[in-house]
Design a protein around this motif. Structure first.
Motif, mmCIF file in Angstrom:
data_model
loop_
_atom_site.group_PDB
_atom_site.id
_atom_site.type_symbol
_atom_site.label_atom_id
_atom_site.label_comp_id
_atom_site.label_asym_id
_atom_site.label_seq_id
_atom_site.Cartn_x
_atom_site.Cartn_y
_atom_site.Cartn_z
ATOM 1 N N CYS A 1 -6.548 -5.010 3.773
ATOM 2 C CA CYS A 1 -6.379 -4.769 2.461
ATOM 3 C C CYS A 1 -4.624 -4.289 2.021
ATOM 4 N N ALA A 2 -4.378 -3.333 2.934
ATOM 5 C CA ALA A 2 -2.775 -2.894 2.738
ATOM 6 C C ALA A 2 -1.903 -3.946 3.023
ATOM 7 N N ALA A 3 -2.451 -4.704 4.191
ATOM 8 C CA ALA A 3 -1.457 -5.898 4.532
ATOM 9 C C ALA A 3 -1.278 -6.993 3.574
ATOM 10 N N ILE A 4 -2.640 -7.311 2.797
ATOM 11 C CA ILE A 4 -2.567 -8.351 1.923
ATOM 12 C C ILE A 4 -1.803 -7.830 0.596
ATOM 13 N N ALA A 5 -2.149 -6.517 0.395
ATOM 14 C CA ALA A 5 -1.249 -6.025 -0.855
ATOM 15 C C ALA A 5 0.162 -6.137 -0.370
ATOM 16 N N PHE A 6 0.810 -5.798 0.547
ATOM 17 C CA PHE A 6 2.093 -6.049 0.856
ATOM 18 C C PHE A 6 2.637 -7.143 0.847
ATOM 19 N N ALA A 7 1.648 -8.233 1.453
ATOM 20 C CA ALA A 7 2.109 -9.865 1.558
ATOM 21 C C ALA A 7 2.155 -10.156 -0.180
ATOM 22 N N ILE A 8 1.161 -9.884 -0.879
ATOM 23 C CA ILE A 8 1.212 -10.067 -2.427
ATOM 24 C C ILE A 8 2.572 -9.618 -3.095
ATOM 25 N N TYR A 9 2.905 -8.284 -2.756
ATOM 26 C CA TYR A 9 4.009 -7.686 -3.218
ATOM 27 C C TYR A 9 5.382 -8.398 -2.900
ATOM 28 N N ARG A 10 5.440 -8.906 -1.770
ATOM 29 C CA ARG A 10 6.506 -9.738 -1.069
ATOM 30 C C ARG A 10 6.505 -11.365 -1.895
ATOM 31 N N ILE A 11 5.314 -11.811 -1.899
ATOM 32 C CA ILE A 11 5.347 -13.061 -2.416
ATOM 33 C C ILE A 11 5.766 -12.921 -3.874
ATOM 34 N N ASN A 12 5.221 -11.803 -4.787
ATOM 35 C CA ASN A 12 5.586 -11.765 -6.140
ATOM 36 C C ASN A 12 7.324 -11.498 -6.303
ATOM 37 N N ALA A 13 7.923 -10.737 -5.112
ATOM 38 C CA ALA A 13 9.228 -10.493 -5.155
ATOM 39 C C ALA A 13 9.832 -11.619 -5.072
#
Length: 180
Positions: free
Chosen positions: A17-29
């Motif tokens: 979940c943390a990795a997915i949240a981090f990936a979503i954050y990077r994609i959003n950026a």
């Protein structure tokens, strides 16, 4: 043992979940960066379109300059004949030679203004030619001012022979109509 497996499973799920949240954050950026880049490119395209429109309008004036110059010159010929002024003997365009001759004569002999005033007052063709010349020259200057964003070309024409002749003709016209 089952508790350890549950904790390990929960840890793995939390890690995922943390990795997915981090990936979503990077994609959003990256999406935000892409959005900013696209907005910047859109603004540049709008600016380029504006510049191209202005250049097109200026080029249209340049392409039609000969017709405009000839039209202005046709209105100067009766004026020059009435006040007995010859064009400059240079290799310039005939319009600029004619205007140069008029302004040179006025610079040498201020009585040229009086001759023009009399011609305007006594000869309706000269008065009509002055009016036509003035209207067309002002229309050209207004068009140049409206189509060119920095105004260098319009300012050059205004400060040059065209602007000087407009001032000279306006003075003569004013003197001729004031004495009526």
């Amino acid at each position: 043992m089952q508790i350890i497996a549950v904790f390990v499973g929960m840890g793995a799920i939390i890690f995922i979940c943390a990795a997915i949240a981090f990936a979503i954050y990077r994609i959003n950026a990256k999406i935000n960066d892409t959005t900013k880049t696209l907005e910047h490119q859109y603004n540049l395209i709008v600016k380029m379109q504006s510049v191209l429109k202005n250049k097109y309008a200026t080029n249209a004036v340049a392409e039609n300059a000969e017709m405009i110059y000839q039209d202005l010159l046709q209105n100067l010929i009766p004026v020059m004949a009435a006040i007995d002024i010859m064009p400059r003997a240079t290799s310039e365009h005939p319009l600029w030679r004619a205007l140069g001759g008029i302004m040179d004569e006025y610079a040498k002999n201020p009585f040229a203004l009086e001759k023009l005033r009399r011609a305007i007052k006594l000869d309706s063709e000269v008065a009509r030619s002055i009016d036509n010349y003035t209207a067309r020259a002002e229309r050209l200057l207004n068009h140049l001012t409206a189509t060119e964003p920095d105004g260098i070309l319009a300012q050059t024409f205004t400060d040059g022979l065209l602007g000087q002749s407009l001032t000279f003709f306006a003075q003569a016209k004013s003197l001729a109509t004031r004495e009526n």
